[in-house]
Write a protein that holds these residues in place. Structure first.
Motif, mmCIF file in Angstrom:
data_model
loop_
_atom_site.group_PDB
_atom_site.id
_atom_site.type_symbol
_atom_site.label_atom_id
_atom_site.label_comp_id
_atom_site.label_asym_id
_atom_site.label_seq_id
_atom_site.Cartn_x
_atom_site.Cartn_y
_atom_site.Cartn_z
ATOM 1 N N LEU A 7 30.929 84.937 1.512
ATOM 2 C CA LEU A 7 31.606 83.992 0.630
ATOM 3 C C LEU A 7 30.638 83.471 -0.420
ATOM 4 O O LEU A 7 29.491 83.132 -0.117
ATOM 5 C CB LEU A 7 32.169 82.808 1.421
ATOM 6 C CG LEU A 7 33.158 83.107 2.546
ATOM 7 C CD1 LEU A 7 33.647 81.801 3.161
ATOM 8 C CD2 LEU A 7 34.324 83.934 2.039
ATOM 9 N N GLY A 40 34.951 82.252 -3.240
ATOM 10 C CA GLY A 40 35.509 82.892 -2.059
ATOM 11 C C GLY A 40 34.805 84.209 -1.795
ATOM 12 O O GLY A 40 33.633 84.383 -2.139
ATOM 13 N N GLU A 70 39.092 75.849 8.560
ATOM 14 C CA GLU A 70 38.695 75.842 7.158
ATOM 15 C C GLU A 70 37.198 75.558 7.078
ATOM 16 O O GLU A 70 36.686 74.676 7.777
ATOM 17 C CB GLU A 70 39.501 74.813 6.374
ATOM 18 C CG GLU A 70 40.982 75.136 6.363
ATOM 19 C CD GLU A 70 41.794 74.217 5.471
ATOM 20 O OE1 GLU A 70 42.855 74.657 4.994
ATOM 21 O OE2 GLU A 70 41.380 73.071 5.247
ATOM 22 N N TYR A 80 32.166 72.610 -1.323
ATOM 23 C CA TYR A 80 33.148 73.689 -1.504
ATOM 24 C C TYR A 80 33.991 73.755 -0.239
ATOM 25 O O TYR A 80 33.467 73.939 0.858
ATOM 26 C CB TYR A 80 32.450 75.023 -1.755
ATOM 27 C CG TYR A 80 31.577 75.039 -2.990
ATOM 28 C CD1 TYR A 80 32.074 75.462 -4.224
ATOM 29 C CD2 TYR A 80 30.241 74.619 -2.929
ATOM 30 C CE1 TYR A 80 31.277 75.464 -5.363
ATOM 31 C CE2 TYR A 80 29.441 74.624 -4.052
ATOM 32 C CZ TYR A 80 29.959 75.043 -5.268
ATOM 33 O OH TYR A 80 29.161 75.050 -6.388
ATOM 34 N N PHE A 107 36.996 75.670 1.718
ATOM 35 C CA PHE A 107 37.703 76.946 1.752
ATOM 36 C C PHE A 107 38.823 76.922 2.783
ATOM 37 O O PHE A 107 38.716 76.272 3.823
ATOM 38 C CB PHE A 107 36.733 78.081 2.103
ATOM 39 C CG PHE A 107 35.640 78.284 1.093
ATOM 40 C CD1 PHE A 107 35.829 79.123 0.010
ATOM 41 C CD2 PHE A 107 34.426 77.621 1.230
ATOM 42 C CE1 PHE A 107 34.825 79.318 -0.924
ATOM 43 C CE2 PHE A 107 33.411 77.801 0.296
ATOM 44 C CZ PHE A 107 33.621 78.646 -0.790
ATOM 45 N N LEU A 121 38.758 79.718 -1.915
ATOM 46 C CA LEU A 121 38.434 78.342 -2.287
ATOM 47 C C LEU A 121 39.684 77.504 -2.492
ATOM 48 O O LEU A 121 40.634 77.925 -3.153
ATOM 49 C CB LEU A 121 37.599 78.343 -3.582
ATOM 50 C CG LEU A 121 37.147 76.980 -4.087
ATOM 51 C CD1 LEU A 121 36.121 76.372 -3.148
ATOM 52 C CD2 LEU A 121 36.553 77.113 -5.494
#
Length: 406
Positions: A173, A177, A196, A210, A212, A218
């Motif tokens: 990642l 992403g 997540e 960040y 995800f 993302l």
């Protein structure tokens, strides 16, 4: 019946942990560490390569715990070990070029109790594991794949590797992403209850988070700077207050971040009328909704109070705790090293109850350590000592659980 359950919960906690704090003034009591297993130093598959502790430089060994299984990333050996609570090696993720295949790599797969996964790791960083047993590991990309953000003066060199529950490599990642732009320096990884992934980076302007989805793509990017976080002194006469964003940690249930912010003020020499230093004021914990960008009402976090000898008397001082994390039930954990080990402060979500416990440890024997808080409230630690490394935990979850179910 409900009253009986409440009484038994309190009685159990009182016996196991000696005392219970029900008010903000929480009583300090000692909680014993349970040593689980040791890791020897060496080059074998179940040993840690920490031969360079006496030399200058960062130690690149990290640990995470999930459901009683420990994941130790030994960057010095370019490998990750999955072990059970007895210290038995279950899975080894290793760089074949760094040290060759382990002795059991060619065993009959049907008869072997150990699993091996080869991957060309470079410089390992923090690790995390979600409820699917997906393993996430920070690694440094090769020089030819690194990038530079000239505008923000950042070197983008980190990626997050994803391994499935069977050990197979899925992808890496980046900021957007799978296969995305490399990250700036990654401080920590977190896996929420919804599987997540949350990546906390450090930049010149402040933390960048960040967030995800469970598919690796993302959802949110949250930049945080001292200029944009709440400042209760902004409209007051105190114009010389400094903000320190000590840590940012995600909630495990909601898409929310918690920012621990320490506030410091200038001090003046009364005789010379000039600035003589900076003095700690207080700490606030702010919730931040990642979808709306709105901050909620802060929680006041009491400081650690210590004493030092001053002449013939004792001088009292205050210092902020470090923010360790938040449990599934919403309790916040903080810690600070003391001469007896560590003092841990556990704060109920509404701040009504604050519990303080001393976790015994001899700092003189410890060369390096890393601590991990799991979703239930179990505190684990990897202590690197002179002759071996020790892994243990403190069952602080028992104390918190009694209040959650009262």
């Amino acid at each position: 019946m409900r009253n009986l359950r409440r009484f038994l919960s309190f009685l159990c906690v009182a016996i196991l942990l000696l005392s219970v704090s029900c008010r903000r003034s929480g009583v300090v009591a000692s909680v014993s560490e349970k040593k689980l297993f040791s890791l020897k130093y060496g080059s074998f598959e179940d040993e840690l390569n920490l031969f360079n502790l006496s030399q200058a430089g960062d130690v690149r060994t990290y640990m995470a715990m999930r459901d009683g299984f420990f994941y130790v990333a030994n960057g010095e050996a370019k490998k990750i070990m999955e072990l059970n609570s007895y210290g038995d090696l279950l899975t080894l993720y290793y760089n074949d070029e760094a040290g060759g295949a382990p002795s059991f790599a060619h065993d009959n797969a049907e008869n072997s109790t150990k699993r091996v996964v080869a991957y060309p790791f470079n410089t390992l960083g923090p690790v995390a594991v979600d409820s699917r047993k997906y393993l996430y590991a920070v690694d440094t990309l090769p020089p030819e794949r690194q990038e530079v953000d000239v505008g923000k003066r950042l070197q983008l060199r980190h990626a997050v590797l994803r391994f499935a529950d069977d050990g197979s490599f899925l992808d890496y990642l980046g900021q957007e992403g799978p296969g995305g732009t490399p990250f700036p320096y990654i401080r920590a990884l977190y896996a929420t209850n919804a599987n997540e992934l949350v990546v906390v980076c450090v930049t010149n302007d402040g933390p960048v988070v960040y967030w995800f989805g469970d598919n690796g793509f993302l959802r949110y990017t949250v930049p945080i700077t001292a200029a944009t976080v709440p400042n209760p002194y902004k409209d007051s006469a105190e114009d010389s207050v400094y903000i320190s964003i000590e840590n940012v940690i995600p909630d495990l249930v909601e898409r929310r971040l918690y920012l621990k912010i320490d506030y410091f003020a200038n001090t003046l020499d009364p005789a010379l009328k000039v600035q003589s230093g900076v003095e700690y004021q207080h700490t606030l914990l702010y919730p931040l909704d990642v979808a709306t960008g709105r901050y909620g009402a802060p929680l006041d976090i009491p400081a650690y109070e210590g004493t030092v000898a001053e002449g013939l008397g004792m001088e009292t001082y205050q210092m902020p705790y470090d923010f360790l994390g938040v449990t599934e039930s919403g309790w916040f954990f903080f810690s600070v090293p003391t001469d007896k080990g560590f003092q841990v402060q556990m704060v109920q979500p509404n701040g009504q109850r604050i519990l303080r416990r001393t976790l015994g440890a001899r700092h003189g024997d410890i060369l390096y350590y890393v601590m991990h808080l799991d979703e239930e409230g179990i505190l684990s630690a990897l202590f690197v000592k002179r002759d071996e490394a020790e892994v243990g935990w403190w069952r602080t979850d028992i104390l918190v659980d009694a209040f959650v179910h009262e």
